[in-house]
Design an enzyme around this catalytic site. Structure first.
Site, short mmCIF file in Angstrom:
data_model
loop_
_atom_site.label_atom_id
_atom_site.label_comp_id
_atom_site.label_asym_id
_atom_site.label_seq_id
_atom_site.Cartn_x
_atom_site.Cartn_y
_atom_site.Cartn_z
N CYS A 149 0.81 -1.22 0.00
CA CYS A 149 0.00 0.00 0.00
C CYS A 149 0.85 1.26 0.00
CB CYS A 149 -0.99 0.00 1.16
SG CYS A 149 -0.22 -0.17 2.80
N HIS A 199 -1.60 0.66 7.26
CA HIS A 199 -2.23 0.78 5.95
C HIS A 199 -2.01 2.22 5.50
CE1 HIS A 199 -4.68 -0.32 2.61
NE2 HIS A 199 -5.65 0.52 2.91
N ASP A 224 -8.32 4.57 -1.73
CA ASP A 224 -7.80 3.36 -1.11
C ASP A 224 -7.91 2.24 -2.14
OD1 ASP A 224 -7.16 1.12 0.39
OD2 ASP A 224 -8.64 1.50 1.97
#
Length: 191
Positions: free
Chosen positions: A18, A70, A84
């Site tokens: 990520c 994250h 996202d």
């Protein structure tokens, strides 16, 4: 640039990376609009992990997954949108909806599982982030296959500077309520 037309398929993506996905997204958006106000948002906790709901990596969509960290991107326009790659929500979701559907009520969590949020202006993130992917390697191999693109930066890795609350050199660490309050005030000023 029409943010509403952006699709996750239009950008580089590698599952389990990520921080690199958001770095590439930040760089592309800044090239499309150098005046765009955006922030890499690192989510972590003071414990080993925190729960997030509506994440594609969850084996059971109705149950949260626990992440050690994250990373998403907050983009400020007339309102604030969260990008996202790993959510089951739309790729671009208004911040209030994103927080409502992604995070559990903090009253249900023990303190070490309560998420914290490090906001780093995207321009700083693009300039300062470096990863050699060593956090994804073991003696037996990779935790997850690495991206096909080159590593970011050439100074090893500084990922922990972004994912630990005790390190305050980069960006600003806020609680969930503080993030929502800040961006609610920001969008009121824009209008």
């Amino acid at each position: 640039m029409q943010l509403q037309q952006l699709k996750r398929e239009d950008f580089d993506y590698q599952a389990a990376y990520c921080e690199e996905n958001i770095w590439h997204l930040s760089r592309r958006l800044s090239q499309l609009d150098p005046h765009l106000e955006s922030y890499a948002m690192f989510i972590f906790s003071q414990g080993d992990a925190f729960p997030m709901q509506n994440q594609r990596a969850s084996e059971h969509p109705e149950l949260p997954i626990f992440w050690d960290y994250h990373v998403v991107l907050a983009v400020v326009t007339r309102d604030v949108q969260i990008f996202d790659f790993d959510t089951t929500l739309p790729f671009m979701t208004p911040i209030e909806d994103y927080f409502s559907y992604s995070f559990m009520d903090e009253a249900l969590l023990i303190q070490p599982e309560t998420p914290l949020f490090r906001l780093v202006p995207a321009t700083e993130y693009i300039a300062l982030f470096s990863s050699d992917r060593s956090h994804m390697r073991t003696q037996k191999g990779w935790f997850a296959p690495p991206p096909s693109w080159p590593t970011i930066g050439n100074n090893g890795t500084n990922l922990t500077e972004f994912t630990q609350a005790k390190d305050n050199r980069l960006g600003e660490v806020l609680t969930q309520n503080a993030v929502l309050s800040r961006f609610t005030e920001t969008t009121k000023k824009v209008l």
